[in-house]
Design an enzyme around this catalytic site. Structure first.
Site, PDB file in Angstrom:
ATOM      1  N   ARG A   1       0.400  -0.167  -0.137  1.00 57.97           N
ATOM      2  CA  ARG A   1       0.674   0.405   1.185  1.00 57.97           C
ATOM      3  C   ARG A   1      -0.657   0.679   1.879  1.00 57.97           C
ATOM      4  NH1 ARG A   1       4.965  -1.390   0.990  1.00 57.97           N
ATOM      5  NH2 ARG A   1       6.989  -0.358   0.945  1.00 57.97           N
TER       6      ARG A   1
ATOM      7  N   HIS B   1       1.144  -8.328   5.860  1.00 56.56           N
ATOM      8  CA  HIS B   1       2.208  -7.736   5.020  1.00 56.56           C
ATOM      9  C   HIS B   1       3.207  -8.812   4.569  1.00 56.56           C
ATOM     10  CE1 HIS B   1       4.396  -3.718   4.063  1.00 56.56           C
ATOM     11  NE2 HIS B   1       4.700  -4.644   3.177  1.00 56.56           N
TER      12      HIS B   1
HETATM   13  N1  LIG Z   1       2.804  -5.872   0.261  1.00 55.02           N
HETATM   14  C1  LIG Z   1       4.053  -6.128  -0.030  1.00 55.02           C
HETATM   15  O1  LIG Z   1       4.612  -7.103   0.467  1.00 55.02           O
HETATM   16  C2  LIG Z   1       4.785  -5.264  -1.014  1.00 55.02           C
HETATM   17  C3  LIG Z   1       5.999  -5.750  -1.516  1.00 55.02           C
HETATM   18  C4  LIG Z   1       6.653  -5.023  -2.500  1.00 55.02           C
HETATM   19  C5  LIG Z   1       6.120  -3.814  -2.949  1.00 55.02           C
HETATM   20  N2  LIG Z   1       4.951  -3.348  -2.429  1.00 55.02           N
HETATM   21  C6  LIG Z   1       4.385  -2.083  -2.932  1.00 55.02           C
HETATM   22  O2  LIG Z   1       4.236  -2.163  -4.337  1.00 55.02           O
HETATM   23  C7  LIG Z   1       4.567  -0.893  -4.894  1.00 55.02           C
HETATM   24  C8  LIG Z   1       4.886  -1.011  -6.370  1.00 55.02           C
HETATM   25  O3  LIG Z   1       6.146  -1.626  -6.568  1.00 55.02           O
HETATM   26  P1  LIG Z   1       6.836  -1.670  -8.027  1.00 55.02           P
HETATM   27  O4  LIG Z   1       8.174  -2.265  -7.850  1.00 55.02           O
HETATM   28  O5  LIG Z   1       5.919  -2.306  -9.011  1.00 55.02           O
HETATM   29  O6  LIG Z   1       6.926  -0.101  -8.352  1.00 55.02           O
HETATM   30  P2  LIG Z   1       7.304   0.605  -9.733  1.00 55.02           P
HETATM   31  O7  LIG Z   1       8.033  -0.333 -10.633  1.00 55.02           O
HETATM   32  O8  LIG Z   1       7.937   1.890  -9.375  1.00 55.02           O
HETATM   33  O9  LIG Z   1       5.883   0.875 -10.442  1.00 55.02           O
HETATM   34  C9  LIG Z   1       5.001   1.843  -9.988  1.00 55.02           C
HETATM   35  C10 LIG Z   1       3.840   1.948 -10.980  1.00 55.02           C
HETATM   36  O10 LIG Z   1       2.857   2.843 -10.425  1.00 55.02           O
HETATM   37  C11 LIG Z   1       2.542   3.833 -11.402  1.00 55.02           C
HETATM   38  N3  LIG Z   1       2.207   5.104 -10.763  1.00 55.02           N
HETATM   39  C12 LIG Z   1       2.940   5.836  -9.886  1.00 55.02           C
HETATM   40  N4  LIG Z   1       2.293   6.968  -9.540  1.00 55.02           N
HETATM   41  C13 LIG Z   1       1.120   6.948 -10.216  1.00 55.02           C
HETATM   42  C14 LIG Z   1       0.023   7.849 -10.295  1.00 55.02           C
HETATM   43  N5  LIG Z   1       0.000   8.994  -9.614  1.00 55.02           N
HETATM   44  N6  LIG Z   1      -0.996   7.513 -11.106  1.00 55.02           N
HETATM   45  C15 LIG Z   1      -0.989   6.366 -11.832  1.00 55.02           C
HETATM   46  N7  LIG Z   1       0.029   5.477 -11.797  1.00 55.02           N
HETATM   47  C16 LIG Z   1       1.063   5.766 -10.996  1.00 55.02           C
HETATM   48  C17 LIG Z   1       3.804   3.968 -12.240  1.00 55.02           C
HETATM   49  O11 LIG Z   1       3.463   4.569 -13.484  1.00 55.02           O
HETATM   50  P3  LIG Z   1       4.581   4.809 -14.635  1.00 55.02           P
HETATM   51  O12 LIG Z   1       4.983   3.431 -15.092  1.00 55.02           O
HETATM   52  O13 LIG Z   1       3.866   5.532 -15.678  1.00 55.02           O
HETATM   53  O14 LIG Z   1       5.711   5.540 -13.986  1.00 55.02           O
HETATM   54  C18 LIG Z   1       4.255   2.516 -12.323  1.00 55.02           C
HETATM   55  O15 LIG Z   1       3.569   1.840 -13.360  1.00 55.02           O
HETATM   56  C19 LIG Z   1       5.732  -0.423  -4.013  1.00 55.02           C
HETATM   57  O16 LIG Z   1       5.899   0.974  -4.072  1.00 55.02           O
HETATM   58  C20 LIG Z   1       5.304  -0.900  -2.644  1.00 55.02           C
HETATM   59  O17 LIG Z   1       4.568   0.116  -1.997  1.00 55.02           O
HETATM   60  C21 LIG Z   1       4.282  -4.052  -1.473  1.00 55.02           C
END
Ligand SMILES: NC(=O)c1ccc[n+]([C@@H]2O[C@H](COP(=O)([O-])OP(=O)(O)OC[C@H]3O[C@@H](n4cnc5c(N)ncnc54)[C@H](OP(=O)(O)O)[C@@H]3O)[C@@H](O)[C@H]2O)c1
Length: 308
Positions: A223, A271
């Site tokens: 983000r 994006h």
């Molecule tokens: N640019 C784009 O087109 C696009 C598209 C899709 C998504 N995104 C972004 O990508 C993000 C991730 O997606 P996802 O599906 O992979 O999410 P997810 O499965 O919820 O994974 C989030 C990861 O971040 C870690 N995390 C969260 N808070 C943290 C902290 N304070 N310190 C250290 N690690 C932390 C979590 O740790 P734990 O495993 O220990 O809980 C988990 O490993 C989304 O939230 C979105 O913002 C961007």
């Protein structure tokens, strides 16, 4: 069961067709043609206007068309119903592909060769082997872990940082604030795939960049609010950082006056790092609609207190 579809950016008719192919009696109302607000049971949304979802008194669940739900839960009037985020093979595959391209571009120094070409400079030099390039991924969730596996398969040394430790083959796992320092010190190419939460907002700032080795590159695909843009520009201009690939921005579309557009060490993409297609993503959405019907917990349900 009546589903409200609300997204300015997604193909509503394709979604309706894919969902009705799986649940033939599903009534799909495409916003703003919603009929009686009390009819709506489920909302499938991307960036609904703040306050909009509070209009539906019988809403039982919110299904996000995006993996990140920071925009949704920022709505102070959001109804207190379960929220599921998007997890979909096409979303994961496209993100993995983007991360691989961006990492390889920095690794093989195409960014430097592009600058050299403009200066007609025969910049003859070879990069290190992949095994000698360390890629650090912040966030080892659905998307981060898939990207990590692909980078391991490509021969990179891969590190990951998350809240809880992970056991991923070939990936050195760091967890929590206490291990962030070591993770950053060992990272040549940093990829941010964290959710946007109170703990992660502004995490790509001067302090983080200072911990990275000289010449490190930064890829932000999470983000825009993770990044402090002025800190990045200063770190690039000082020569401490070697380059950046940015897909997300504090303000989108990126304003035409932003210094990022013309910065010689920055690649801007609008994006587009990943996207889901209804043909595959409808499977998970339909599964969650059936769960709402059966009063079962949602798949990929968001923990609102945790923020992701
Ligand atoms: N640019 C784009 O087109 C696009 C598209 C899709 C998504 N995104 C972004 O990508 C993000 C991730 O997606 P996802 O599906 O992979 O999410 P997810 O499965 O919820 O994974 C989030 C990861 O971040 C870690 N995390 C969260 N808070 C943290 C902290 N304070 N310190 C250290 N690690 C932390 C979590 O740790 P734990 O495993 O220990 O809980 C988990 O490993 C989304 O939230 C979105 O913002 C961007």
């Amino acid at each position: 069961m009546v589903l409200l579809f609300l997204s300015p950016d997604d193909p509503a008719d394709a979604w309706r067709a894919e969902l009705q192919a799986r649940i033939p009696d599903l009534d799909v109302r495409i916003w703003p043609e919603v009929g009686a607000p009390a009819d709506i049971d489920i909302a499938l949304v991307w960036r609904p206007p703040p306050g909009e979802l509070a209009r539906y008194p019988n809403l039982k669940a919110i299904l996000s068309l995006a993996a990140g739900i920071d925009g949704l839960i920022a709505d102070p009037d959001l109804p207190d119903v379960p929220i599921a985020r998007m997890v979909d093979p096409s979303l994961t595959r496209t993100m993995t592909e983007y991360v691989l391209v961006a990492v390889l571009r920095h690794h093989r120094e195409f960014d430097r060769f592009e600058r050299a070409q403009r200066a007609r400079d025969w910049a003859y030099a070879f990069p290190p082997q992949t095994a000698d390039r360390r890629v650090g991924i912040m966030g080892l969730g659905e998307l981060g872990s898939a990207a990590a596996r692909r980078l391991v398969a490509h021969g990179f040394e891969v590190l990951g940082w998350s809240r809880s430790p992970k056991a991923l083959e070939g990936v050195v796992s760091y967890a929590g604030h206490s291990e962030l320092h070591t993770f950053l010190h060992r990272t040549d190419i940093l990829v941010c795939l964290l959710p946007l939460t109170a703990d992660t907002i502004g995490i790509l700032d001067a302090a983080t960049f200072a911990e990275l080795p000289h010449g490190a590159c930064v890829i932000n695909v999470a983000r825009g609010q993770h990044l402090v843009e002025d800190d990045l520009i200063r770190a690039l201009d000082s020569g401490h950082l070697g380059g950046a690939t940015l897909d997300v921005f504090r303000e989108e579309p990126l304003p035409s006056g932003s210094a990022l557009w013309a910065h010689p060490k920055v690649l801007v993409t609008p994006h587009v790092a990943s996207y889901s297609v209804p043909a595959t993503a409808a499977d998970g959405v339909a599964a969650n609609i059936r769960r709402v019907l059966a009063a079962e917990p949602l798949l990929h349900q968001v923990d609102r207190a945790r923020g992701y």
